[in-house]
Write a protein that holds these residues in place. Structure first.
Motif, PDB file in Angstrom:
ATOM      1  N   PHE A   1      -8.874   0.881  -2.294  1.00  0.00           N
ATOM      2  CA  PHE A   1      -8.740   2.269  -1.838  1.00  0.00           C
ATOM      3  C   PHE A   1      -9.368   2.395  -0.463  1.00  0.00           C
ATOM      4  O   PHE A   1     -10.454   1.868  -0.216  1.00  0.00           O
ATOM      5  CB  PHE A   1      -9.445   3.219  -2.813  1.00  0.00           C
ATOM      6  CG  PHE A   1      -9.538   4.644  -2.323  1.00  0.00           C
ATOM      7  CD1 PHE A   1      -8.498   5.534  -2.515  1.00  0.00           C
ATOM      8  CD2 PHE A   1     -10.684   5.084  -1.643  1.00  0.00           C
ATOM      9  CE1 PHE A   1      -8.576   6.843  -2.060  1.00  0.00           C
ATOM     10  CE2 PHE A   1     -10.773   6.392  -1.188  1.00  0.00           C
ATOM     11  CZ  PHE A   1      -9.714   7.272  -1.383  1.00  0.00           C
TER      12      PHE A   1
ATOM     13  N   SER B   1      -9.864   5.355   2.879  1.00  0.00           N
ATOM     14  CA  SER B   1      -9.660   6.728   3.338  1.00  0.00           C
ATOM     15  C   SER B   1     -10.326   6.907   4.697  1.00  0.00           C
ATOM     16  O   SER B   1     -11.463   6.473   4.909  1.00  0.00           O
ATOM     17  CB  SER B   1     -10.256   7.713   2.332  1.00  0.00           C
ATOM     18  OG  SER B   1     -10.083   9.053   2.760  1.00  0.00           O
TER      19      SER B   1
ATOM     20  N   SER C   1       0.828  -1.199   0.000  1.00  0.00           N
ATOM     21  CA  SER C   1       0.000   0.000   0.000  1.00  0.00           C
ATOM     22  C   SER C   1       0.864   1.251   0.000  1.00  0.00           C
ATOM     23  O   SER C   1       1.980   1.254   0.520  1.00  0.00           O
ATOM     24  CB  SER C   1      -0.929   0.013   1.221  1.00  0.00           C
ATOM     25  OG  SER C   1      -0.186   0.085   2.424  1.00  0.00           O
TER      26      SER C   1
ATOM     27  N   TYR D   1      -7.144  -4.125  -6.658  1.00  0.00           N
ATOM     28  CA  TYR D   1      -6.794  -2.774  -6.203  1.00  0.00           C
ATOM     29  C   TYR D   1      -7.793  -2.344  -5.131  1.00  0.00           C
ATOM     30  O   TYR D   1      -9.000  -2.571  -5.278  1.00  0.00           O
ATOM     31  CB  TYR D   1      -6.816  -1.770  -7.352  1.00  0.00           C
ATOM     32  CG  TYR D   1      -5.736  -1.995  -8.373  1.00  0.00           C
ATOM     33  CD1 TYR D   1      -4.405  -1.696  -8.088  1.00  0.00           C
ATOM     34  CD2 TYR D   1      -6.040  -2.518  -9.629  1.00  0.00           C
ATOM     35  CE1 TYR D   1      -3.401  -1.911  -9.020  1.00  0.00           C
ATOM     36  CE2 TYR D   1      -5.042  -2.740 -10.574  1.00  0.00           C
ATOM     37  CZ  TYR D   1      -3.728  -2.433 -10.262  1.00  0.00           C
ATOM     38  OH  TYR D   1      -2.750  -2.656 -11.186  1.00  0.00           O
TER      39      TYR D   1
ATOM     40  N   CYS E   1      -1.875   8.066  -0.988  1.00  0.00           N
ATOM     41  CA  CYS E   1      -2.264   8.613  -2.288  1.00  0.00           C
ATOM     42  C   CYS E   1      -3.061   9.898  -2.113  1.00  0.00           C
ATOM     43  O   CYS E   1      -3.539  10.217  -1.019  1.00  0.00           O
ATOM     44  CB  CYS E   1      -3.066   7.587  -3.087  1.00  0.00           C
ATOM     45  SG  CYS E   1      -4.664   7.170  -2.356  1.00  0.00           S
TER      46      CYS E   1
ATOM     47  N   MET F   1      -3.812   3.565  -1.380  1.00  0.00           N
ATOM     48  CA  MET F   1      -4.126   2.613  -2.432  1.00  0.00           C
ATOM     49  C   MET F   1      -3.295   1.370  -2.174  1.00  0.00           C
ATOM     50  O   MET F   1      -2.123   1.460  -1.799  1.00  0.00           O
ATOM     51  CB  MET F   1      -3.776   3.186  -3.799  1.00  0.00           C
ATOM     52  CG  MET F   1      -4.916   3.923  -4.463  1.00  0.00           C
ATOM     53  SD  MET F   1      -6.022   2.807  -5.368  1.00  0.00           S
ATOM     54  CE  MET F   1      -4.950   2.277  -6.699  1.00  0.00           C
TER      55      MET F   1
ATOM     56  N   PHE G   1     -11.353   7.068  -7.874  1.00  0.00           N
ATOM     57  CA  PHE G   1     -11.069   5.632  -7.915  1.00  0.00           C
ATOM     58  C   PHE G   1     -12.182   4.877  -8.630  1.00  0.00           C
ATOM     59  O   PHE G   1     -11.934   4.055  -9.514  1.00  0.00           O
ATOM     60  CB  PHE G   1     -10.885   5.105  -6.497  1.00  0.00           C
ATOM     61  CG  PHE G   1     -10.626   3.624  -6.418  1.00  0.00           C
ATOM     62  CD1 PHE G   1      -9.332   3.136  -6.488  1.00  0.00           C
ATOM     63  CD2 PHE G   1     -11.670   2.720  -6.273  1.00  0.00           C
ATOM     64  CE1 PHE G   1      -9.083   1.769  -6.419  1.00  0.00           C
ATOM     65  CE2 PHE G   1     -11.440   1.358  -6.205  1.00  0.00           C
ATOM     66  CZ  PHE G   1     -10.138   0.881  -6.270  1.00  0.00           C
TER      67      PHE G   1
ATOM     68  N   SER H   1      -5.443   8.782   2.969  1.00  0.00           N
ATOM     69  CA  SER H   1      -5.926   7.894   1.913  1.00  0.00           C
ATOM     70  C   SER H   1      -4.798   7.000   1.434  1.00  0.00           C
ATOM     71  O   SER H   1      -3.643   7.432   1.334  1.00  0.00           O
ATOM     72  CB  SER H   1      -6.471   8.712   0.734  1.00  0.00           C
ATOM     73  OG  SER H   1      -7.581   9.491   1.139  1.00  0.00           O
TER      74      SER H   1
END
Length: 223
Positions: free
Chosen positions: A125, A127, A21, A123, A24, A134, A31, A132
């Protein structure tokens, strides 16, 4: 170097789950927009936590009365010897759900899902509280340290793709319905709610989930 992005069951005696990770600067909306046309899903809560995934690194399914135990065993195998480099908040998370009934039979609305269906995204994401991240998840037979550079490169390239992604100019942001209908009538729906509330008042139910399907026909594809 062997990196695997597959829904097929791997041999965990040889392969292990690897994840990396990076912090980002993209948003949840970015996303999801960049993942248009791919398997994608997201979750948010009132506390400001956001979680999303795209593509499939691994898929788990189970049926019948033993579906809970089967998924539990499958997850333990998946995360056995798991290696993650990065923030704990961005560690791999599976998305999915269980059917309430043991004898669940999917109608046309649910044929894409089994009674127990969970997906580990390729993938991810996440937050929360102004941070945040990825993540990229993959299966590999090799030593993590020899694979991490390839994961970092793939993740960096995907981040750049998301940052540079621009939705089509003709993308529809307003939904125009040609037809909107409910197979379950409002009267029947109201009776179900009243019945559930009565059972809760008597102490026979602590919690209940009721859903009503809406069928919508739109003038354009949803984006």
């Amino acid at each position: 170097m062997t990196l695997t992005k597959s829904a097929k069951a791997p041999s965990f005696e040889k392969q292990r789950l690897l994840s990396l990770s990076l912090a980002c600067d993209i948003s949840l909306a970015q996303f999801l927009a960049a993942a248009k046309g791919k398997p994608r899903f997201f979750y948010t809560n009132p506390e400001g936590f956001s979680l999303a995934g795209s593509d499939t690194a691994y898929e788990l399914s189970a049926w019948g009365e033993s579906r809970f135990e089967s998924i539990d065993k499958a997850l333990k195998k998946l995360f056995y010897r798991h290696y993650h480099e990065g923030d704990k908040l961005a560690a791999p998370k599976v998305f999915g759900a269980f059917a309430f009934s043991d004898d669940f039979l999917a109608d046309f609305r649910w044929t894409a899902f089994s009674p127990a269906h969970f997906i580990l995204p390729h993938y991810q994401f996440v937050s929360f509280k102004g941070k945040s991240f990825m993540s990229i998840h993959s299966l590999s037979e090799e030593d993590p340290q020899s694979v991490l550079p390839a994961l970092a490169e793939a993740l960096g390239e995907h981040l750049e793709e998301i940052r540079s992604f621009k939705p089509p100019q003709n993308a529809h942001h307003e939904i125009a319905f040609e037809k909107l209908c409910y197979p379950l009538s409002f009267e029947a729906w109201s009776e179900m709610i009243a019945g559930a509330k009565a059972l809760m008042a008597k102490g026979k139910l602590d919690k209940v989930v009721l859903s009503r399907i809406a069928e919508a026909i739109c003038q354009a594809l949803l984006t």
